[in-house]
Every structure is written in structure tokens, then in C-alpha cells.
Design a protein around this motif. Structure first.
Motif, PDB file in Angstrom:
ATOM      1  N   ALA A 281      -2.602  -5.668  12.894  1.00 25.48           N
ATOM      2  CA  ALA A 281      -1.210  -5.529  12.434  1.00 25.48           C
ATOM      3  C   ALA A 281      -0.578  -6.915  12.326  1.00 25.48           C
ATOM      4  CB  ALA A 281      -0.434  -4.641  13.408  1.00 25.48           C
ATOM      5  N   ALA A 282      -0.840  -7.775  13.310  1.00 29.08           N
ATOM      6  CA  ALA A 282      -0.265  -9.128  13.302  1.00 29.08           C
ATOM      7  C   ALA A 282      -0.822  -9.950  12.145  1.00 29.08           C
ATOM      8  CB  ALA A 282      -0.554  -9.812  14.635  1.00 29.08           C
ATOM      9  N   ALA A 283      -2.128  -9.811  11.898  1.00 26.97           N
ATOM     10  CA  ALA A 283      -2.750 -10.597  10.823  1.00 26.97           C
ATOM     11  C   ALA A 283      -2.184 -10.194   9.462  1.00 26.97           C
ATOM     12  CB  ALA A 283      -4.269 -10.400  10.850  1.00 26.97           C
ATOM     13  N   LEU A 284      -1.952  -8.892   9.266  1.00 27.40           N
ATOM     14  CA  LEU A 284      -1.434  -8.441   7.970  1.00 27.40           C
ATOM     15  C   LEU A 284       0.020  -8.866   7.774  1.00 27.40           C
ATOM     16  CD1 LEU A 284      -3.024  -4.899   7.742  1.00 27.40           C
ATOM     17  CD2 LEU A 284      -3.589  -6.901   6.373  1.00 27.40           C
ATOM     18  N   LYS A 285       0.784  -8.806   8.852  1.00 27.37           N
ATOM     19  CA  LYS A 285       2.190  -9.222   8.773  1.00 27.37           C
ATOM     20  C   LYS A 285       2.261 -10.713   8.410  1.00 27.37           C
ATOM     21  CE  LYS A 285       6.374  -8.773  11.514  1.00 27.37           C
ATOM     22  NZ  LYS A 285       6.817  -8.744  12.896  1.00 27.37           N
TER      23      LYS A 285
ATOM     24  N   ALA B  89      -4.562   4.715   6.744  1.00 24.80           N
ATOM     25  CA  ALA B  89      -3.607   4.986   7.818  1.00 24.80           C
ATOM     26  C   ALA B  89      -2.195   5.126   7.247  1.00 24.80           C
ATOM     27  CB  ALA B  89      -3.645   3.857   8.852  1.00 24.80           C
ATOM     28  N   ASN B  90      -1.869   4.270   6.293  1.00 23.16           N
ATOM     29  CA  ASN B  90      -0.533   4.356   5.695  1.00 23.16           C
ATOM     30  C   ASN B  90      -0.368   5.625   4.870  1.00 23.16           C
ATOM     31  OD1 ASN B  90       1.007   1.967   6.508  1.00 23.16           O
ATOM     32  ND2 ASN B  90      -0.770   0.916   5.726  1.00 23.16           N
ATOM     33  N   ALA B  91      -1.418   6.001   4.159  1.00 27.70           N
ATOM     34  CA  ALA B  91      -1.344   7.241   3.377  1.00 27.70           C
ATOM     35  C   ALA B  91      -1.099   8.430   4.312  1.00 27.70           C
ATOM     36  CB  ALA B  91      -2.629   7.441   2.578  1.00 27.70           C
TER      37      ALA B  91
ATOM     38  N   LEU C 157       5.028   7.911  -4.127  1.00 26.25           N
ATOM     39  CA  LEU C 157       6.302   7.402  -3.600  1.00 26.25           C
ATOM     40  C   LEU C 157       6.105   6.227  -2.648  1.00 26.25           C
ATOM     41  CD1 LEU C 157       8.092  10.808  -3.057  1.00 26.25           C
ATOM     42  CD2 LEU C 157       8.825   9.005  -4.624  1.00 26.25           C
ATOM     43  N   TYR C 158       5.042   6.265  -1.869  1.00 24.96           N
ATOM     44  CA  TYR C 158       4.780   5.186  -0.907  1.00 24.96           C
ATOM     45  C   TYR C 158       3.335   4.709  -1.084  1.00 24.96           C
ATOM     46  CZ  TYR C 158       9.135   6.804   1.154  1.00 24.96           C
ATOM     47  OH  TYR C 158      10.447   7.156   1.338  1.00 24.96           O
ATOM     48  N   PRO C 159       3.063   3.997  -2.181  1.00 25.83           N
ATOM     49  CA  PRO C 159       1.677   3.554  -2.396  1.00 25.83           C
ATOM     50  C   PRO C 159       1.241   2.622  -1.273  1.00 25.83           C
ATOM     51  CG  PRO C 159       3.185   2.499  -3.965  1.00 25.83           C
ATOM     52  CD  PRO C 159       3.974   3.539  -3.240  1.00 25.83           C
ATOM     53  N   PRO C 160       0.135   2.962  -0.575  1.00 25.76           N
ATOM     54  CA  PRO C 160      -0.271   2.129   0.570  1.00 25.76           C
ATOM     55  C   PRO C 160      -0.476   0.661   0.199  1.00 25.76           C
ATOM     56  CG  PRO C 160      -1.460   4.196   0.606  1.00 25.76           C
ATOM     57  CD  PRO C 160      -0.705   4.175  -0.691  1.00 25.76           C
ATOM     58  N   VAL C 161      -0.917   0.397  -1.034  1.00 27.90           N
ATOM     59  CA  VAL C 161      -0.993  -0.988  -1.520  1.00 27.90           C
ATOM     60  C   VAL C 161       0.118  -1.121  -2.570  1.00 27.90           C
ATOM     61  CG1 VAL C 161      -2.444  -2.713  -2.676  1.00 27.90           C
ATOM     62  CG2 VAL C 161      -3.482  -1.053  -1.111  1.00 27.90           C
ATOM     63  N   PRO C 162       1.267  -1.689  -2.209  1.00 32.03           N
ATOM     64  CA  PRO C 162       2.412  -1.644  -3.129  1.00 32.03           C
ATOM     65  C   PRO C 162       2.293  -2.595  -4.317  1.00 32.03           C
ATOM     66  CG  PRO C 162       3.007  -2.818  -1.106  1.00 32.03           C
ATOM     67  CD  PRO C 162       1.621  -2.274  -0.908  1.00 32.03           C
ATOM     68  N   ARG C 163       1.409  -3.617  -4.222  1.00 25.79           N
ATOM     69  CA  ARG C 163       1.227  -4.543  -5.336  1.00 25.79           C
ATOM     70  C   ARG C 163      -0.165  -5.156  -5.281  1.00 25.79           C
ATOM     71  NH1 ARG C 163       4.060 -10.105  -4.370  1.00 25.79           N
ATOM     72  NH2 ARG C 163       3.011 -10.678  -6.279  1.00 25.79           N
ATOM     73  N   PHE C 164      -0.661  -5.562  -6.421  1.00 23.76           N
ATOM     74  CA  PHE C 164      -1.858  -6.404  -6.451  1.00 23.76           C
ATOM     75  C   PHE C 164      -1.769  -7.259  -7.703  1.00 23.76           C
ATOM     76  CE2 PHE C 164      -3.918  -3.453  -9.392  1.00 23.76           C
ATOM     77  CZ  PHE C 164      -3.450  -2.211  -8.988  1.00 23.76           C
ATOM     78  N   ASP C 165      -2.498  -8.371  -7.696  1.00 25.53           N
ATOM     79  CA  ASP C 165      -2.275  -9.388  -8.720  1.00 25.53           C
ATOM     80  C   ASP C 165      -3.540  -9.820  -9.426  1.00 25.53           C
ATOM     81  OD1 ASP C 165       0.662 -10.262  -7.952  1.00 25.53           O
ATOM     82  OD2 ASP C 165      -0.462 -10.129  -6.079  1.00 25.53           O
ATOM     83  N   ARG C 166      -3.316 -10.409 -10.594  1.00 26.14           N
ATOM     84  CA  ARG C 166      -4.393 -11.041 -11.345  1.00 26.14           C
ATOM     85  C   ARG C 166      -3.877 -12.378 -11.867  1.00 26.14           C
ATOM     86  NH1 ARG C 166      -6.651  -7.343  -9.317  1.00 26.14           N
ATOM     87  NH2 ARG C 166      -8.017  -5.809 -10.298  1.00 26.14           N
TER      88      ARG C 166
ATOM     89  N   THR D 165       4.354  -5.323   3.247  1.00 25.14           N
ATOM     90  CA  THR D 165       3.709  -6.641   3.395  1.00 25.14           C
ATOM     91  C   THR D 165       2.487  -6.564   2.473  1.00 25.14           C
ATOM     92  OG1 THR D 165       2.535  -5.893   5.373  1.00 25.14           O
ATOM     93  CG2 THR D 165       4.569  -7.114   5.728  1.00 25.14           C
ATOM     94  N   VAL D 166       1.294  -6.631   3.028  1.00 23.61           N
ATOM     95  CA  VAL D 166       0.134  -6.373   2.188  1.00 23.61           C
ATOM     96  C   VAL D 166       0.074  -4.866   1.915  1.00 23.61           C
ATOM     97  CG1 VAL D 166      -2.371  -6.541   2.036  1.00 23.61           C
ATOM     98  CG2 VAL D 166      -1.079  -8.299   3.257  1.00 23.61           C
ATOM     99  N   THR D 167       0.464  -4.093   2.917  1.00 26.11           N
ATOM    100  CA  THR D 167       0.533  -2.637   2.785  1.00 26.11           C
ATOM    101  C   THR D 167       1.978  -2.191   3.010  1.00 26.11           C
ATOM    102  OG1 THR D 167      -0.121  -2.485   5.087  1.00 26.11           O
ATOM    103  CG2 THR D 167      -1.875  -2.223   3.460  1.00 26.11           C
ATOM    104  N   LEU D 168       2.161  -0.880   2.987  1.00 25.23           N
ATOM    105  CA  LEU D 168       3.514  -0.333   3.084  1.00 25.23           C
ATOM    106  C   LEU D 168       3.640   0.507   4.343  1.00 25.23           C
ATOM    107  CD1 LEU D 168       5.707  -0.530   0.848  1.00 25.23           C
ATOM    108  CD2 LEU D 168       5.021   1.734   0.123  1.00 25.23           C
ATOM    109  N   ARG D 169       4.460   0.044   5.259  1.00 23.39           N
ATOM    110  CA  ARG D 169       4.572   0.769   6.530  1.00 23.39           C
ATOM    111  C   ARG D 169       6.017   1.175   6.792  1.00 23.39           C
ATOM    112  NH1 ARG D 169       1.116  -0.851  11.271  1.00 23.39           N
ATOM    113  NH2 ARG D 169      -0.785  -1.727  10.413  1.00 23.39           N
TER     114      ARG D 169
END
Ligand code: HEM
Length: 450
Positions: A175-179, A267-269, A321-330, A433-437
Motif C-alpha cells: 500500500a505504501a509503495a503504491l501511494k 482487491a479494488n474491484a 464507475l470505479y475502474p480499479p486502474v483509473p488511467r494508463f498512458d502511452r 493513485t495507481v489504483t482507485l481506493r
């Protein structure tokens, strides 16, 4: 006739927020905070963030072009690779071209339908063993419960059940690493060196060290076997195709990739689905009844997920409504045109499920919960790329089937045995953050069904 339910989302101002605001306050620490209302009605916005040009594209045709039809023109951005390299190196998620192709080929069979179907009993066991700690009517943090469950699933199904990957400490470190990854991204944009400049970053670095050293230990103990568990097979296949040194580095990078990507998202889903059901008791009862019935023919049946059509729709709506991965990039390699906007080589193209899934021109009553949007007859009208919780094209989530089967199995077991009720008056706040909590977890009252 069901009542209309609009779960909370951050407030939306009338006009785009200036770029500098992204470096301060809530906007800096919460990726889904501060988006203006027009963003959910337009197809493209171009921002220049300290010299980095970022295009947010929301039109499904443009999303399809980036992820599928012109995917060869879009790589994982250098800045993202720099930020996540200390955690997952050059594993499947963060590599490109031939290195990516080779790694994808190596893991593909482990996530094909027959391999995933064979894991249903493991998912069921994980769901059941978690409930052993639940009492008659107690309040539990369902975000933590979900994370502990999916962490156990990944450890059991991919890493031979290694206990080092299932501890409370492991959970806290990750959790700390993702934050901290969100802050690291900010310092990369600001061109700051990745040093410990506040408590979040320092805790994140400790988390990364834990993750890498624990997994390095584990990988080091595995000589590699073609007939072993996922990690054995991975080590074996990598040794077959790469030099010894490269194979060892990639084994560790992929162990970290699959450990992280494989449990935090699911887990977020689970968390958001349980939350949405706790707010809609009638729908929860219907889903519980369906689950109860589906489980009567055996909880180890590989076809279990297919007997849960309502629960599947609820899960799909939850990830809308709450996509566990809210964004990704190219990052664009060459010039292109997306949603009438010119894309230059080097520009970042940002895909935001969080925005696309709530876009006013793509969805009726976009912020309202309506699981029946995913009824087969209503799904027909959807563009394949307006719903992208797992991405799309050749780099679509390799664990998508695994995640859906896992989430449905766990939810079915939980709902059949327990009722989830609201336990606090404050509305939930979503933090990206990286995910949606949910901010500060999701305390719910758990009542055992008779
Ligand atoms: C609900 C759960 C999940 C969600 C929402 C999710 C979402 C995503 C998304 C959006 C991508 C594409 C990122 C991009 O294109 O830049 C992705 C890729 C990936 N996911 Fe998942 N994921 C989930 C579960 C899993 C699971 C269970 C595993 C493994 C056990 C997994 C492993 C991966 C890997 C390795 C990639 C990189 C694939 C590649 O680049 O070829 N994910 N995931």
C-alpha cells in the motif's frame, strides 16, 4: 422499479483547472480529483505540463486507435517506466516491442481459459477462509479484507502459497509503495531526483525494498521447472530464451509485476462492488440469492462464474464507475491524429477509464449505478472501446479472465453467507493513485445470513 442511486464522485468545476494546480493539495495526491465538467463531454484535451505534452483522449475511436489499430505507434512512456522501474523493472507490464512479445508469449498459457477455470477451487478456498475470521455482526474494513484475500489468491495460485507473500507487513508495504508511486510520478514531472523528500516517499521506498528483496529470495530458491507452479514455469521459460543474468533479472521483474498487478486491482474491484451493494440492500439480496443458488451445485465447479449473470453485471458496472486502474498512458513514437488533434512524436497519450466510463455522450445517466446496462441486449450498442477497465488491443490485461473469475467466485461466497451494511455516516471518498481506493478503507457491518 429500482431507485436511482448515484454513488459519490469528486466535485466537478465548470472549467478546466490550471496545470499548476496539479502540483498542490488534493489534486496532487488524488488523480481523480479536480476534473472539470467539460472533460466528461469533450473528446480531447491537450495540456503542457512543464514541457511534457499530454493528450487526454476519450473518444472510443481514438482509444481504439491507440490501443489496437495503431498500437505499434504507441509505447509505454519513458517517464512511467522510470517511475515504476524500481518496483517492476522491465517485466511484462513495463516493457515494449520484442522483450514484451517474448514475455507475453511465456505467460500466455497460464492465463488461458482452461488454466483459469482450473483455479476456481483456489478462489473459493480463499473466499471461505477469509470469512472464518468474521463474527456474527461486526464491523470490518472490507478494503483490507479484500486485499488480504486477493493477496492470498495470488500467493497460492502463482507462487506455490509462499507465506512470505501473505503477511500483514507485506500488505502495508505494498500500500505504501503504491501511494508513493503517485508522488514519484510528480517528482519525475518536476524533474526532481527520486530521493526521500517526505514521509510518503520514504515509506514507499521501504515498501519497494521489501517487495524486491522478498521476491528475490523466492526467485533465487527456484531452479525452474516446466511442470511446476507459475513461478517455476516462468523461471524455466526465461532461462530457455535469455542469458542467465537476463533471465534472473526478468524472473524477479515479472514476479513483482504479477504479485502487484495480480492482487491490488482485483482487491479494488471487490471493495467497490461490496460498497455499491451495501448501499443497495435490495439488489444485494437478489445477488445473494443468485449466489446461493449457484453454489448449491458445488463451489468448485469451473462453470460457477457462468451461473452468476446478475453478479457479473454488477461487477461490470462497479468497474465502470470505479475502474480499479483509473488511467494508463502511452507515448507516441511517430505523428498521428486522434479525435482531430495532432499528436507529435514524444507526446503522451493518456487513457482514462475514470473519464471514459462516465462520459456524458457515451452513457445515459453516466454517474448513476445501473447494472442492467450490461444486459446482453443493451450491451450490443456499446463501442468496444468505451468500456476499458482491462485496457484493450494486444496489451489488454493478461489477467482479465483470471480477475473476473476470481472476483465473481469470491463475491458469490461472501454474499451467500453474509450481508454487508453501511457502518459509517460519512459518504465514501474515492482516491486515485495507481489504483482507485476508498479513502481510509471501507468499514462495513457484516451480518451473518441465517
Ligand atoms: C480487476 C482486476 C484488474 C484490472 C482492472 C486490471 C487492469 C489492467 C489494465 C487496464 C491493463 C492495461 C494497462 C495498459 O495498457 O497500459 C492491465 C495489464 C496487465 N495486467 Fe491487469 N488488471 C486486473 C487484474 C490482473 C490480474 C489478476 C493479473 C495477473 C494475475 C494482471 C496482470 C496484468 C499484466 C501482467 C498486465 C500487462 C499486460 C501487457 O502489457 O501485456 N492484472 N491490467
Amino acid at each position: 422499479m429500482t431507485t436511482r442511486f448515484v454513488p459519490p464522485h469528486p466535485p466537478r468545476g465548470p472549467a478546466p483547472v490550471p496545470v499548476w494546480r496539479g502540483f498542490f493539495g488534493e489534486r496532487a495526491r488524488n488523480a481523480v480529483y479536480g476534473w472539470s465538467a467539460p472533460m466528461f463531454e469533450n473528446w480531447h484535451i491537450r495540456r503542457n505540463i512543464l514541457g511534457i505534452v499530454v493528450h487526454v483522449v476519450t473518444h472510443p475511436d481514438a482509444v481504439q486507435r491507440v490501443l489496437q489499430t495503431n498500437a505499434a505507434n504507441y509505447a509505454k512512456p519513458d517517464i512511467v517506466k522510470r517511475v515504476i522501474a524500481p518496483m517492476i523493472g522491465r517485466g511484462l507490464l513495463s516493457s515494449d516491442e520484442d522483450l514484451w512479445r517474448e514475455q507475453r508469449r511465456i505467460v500466455a498459457a497460464s492465463f488461458a481459459p482452461p488454466a483459469v477455470d482450473a483455479l476456481i477451487p483456489d478462489f473459493a478456498r480463499a473466499a471461505a477462509s477469509r470469512t472464518e475470521g468474521w463474527e456474527g455482526a461486526s464491523v470490518r474494513d472490507m478494503a483490507a479484507e479484500s486485499t488480504a484475500t486477493t493477496m492470498g489468491v495470488i500467493a497460492d495460485t502463482l507462487f506455490g502459497g509462499d507465506p512470505r507473500l501473505k503477511t500483514e507487513a507485506a500488505m502495508a508495504h505494498i500500500a505504501a509503495a503504491l501511494k508513493a508511486a503517485a508522488e514519484a510520478r510528480l517528482s519525475a514531472v518536476l524533474r526532481l531526483p527520486p530521493i526521500g523528500w517526505n514521509r510518503t516517499v520514504r515509506a514507499g521506498q521501504r515498501g519497494q525494498v521489501f517487495l524486491r528483496s522478498t521476491l528475490a529470495e523466492l526467485v533465487g530458491e527456484r531452479p525452474g521447472r516446466a511442470d511446476g507452479d507459475f513461478l517455476d514455469r516462468l523461471v524455466h521459460a526465461l532461462k530457455d530464451r535469455f542469458s542467465e543474468e537476463e533471465a534472473a533479472a526478468l524472473a524477479l521483474d515479472n514476479a513483482a509485476t504479477f504479485y502487484l498487478a495480480g492482487h491490488e486491482t482485483t482487491a479494488n474491484a471487490l471493495t467497490w462492488t461490496v460498497y455499491l451493494l451495501s448501499e443497495q440492500p435490495e439488489l444485494q439480496s437478489e445477488a445473494a440469492e443468485e449466489a446461493h443458488e449457484a453454489l448449491t451445485s458445488g463451489s468448485d465447479d469451473p462453470a460457477l462464474p457462468d451461473r452468476l449473470p446478475l453478479l457479473r453485471r454488477i461487477l461490470e458496472e462497479s468497474m465502470r464507475l470505479y475502474p480499479p486502474v483509473p488511467r494508463f498512458d502511452r507515448q507516441a513514437l511517430g505523428s498521428d491524429t486522434l479525435a482531430d488533434a495532432a499528436i507529435a512524436p514524444g507526446d503522451i497519450v493518456s487513457i482514462w477509464p475514470w473519464i471514459i466510463h462516465r462520459h456524458k455522450k457515451l452513457w445515459d445517466d453516466a454517474d448513476a449505478f445501473d447494472a442492467d446496462r450490461f444486459l446482453p441486449e443493451r450491451k450490443i450498442g456499446l463501442h468496444r472501446f468505451q468500456y476499458v477497465p482491462f485496457g484493450g488491443g494486444p496489451r489488454v490485461c493478461v489477467g482479465a479472465r483470471f480477475a473476473s473469475a476470481e472476483a465473481l467466485t469470491i463475491l458469490a461466497h461472501w454474499l451467500a453467507g453474509w450481508r454487508f451494511e453501511r457502518a459509517r455516516a460519512r459518504p465514501v471518498r474515492v482516491v486515485g493513485t495507481v489504483t482507485l481506493r476508498p479513502e481510509n478503507g471501507l468499514p462495513l457491518r457484516l451480518v451473518k445470513r441465517s
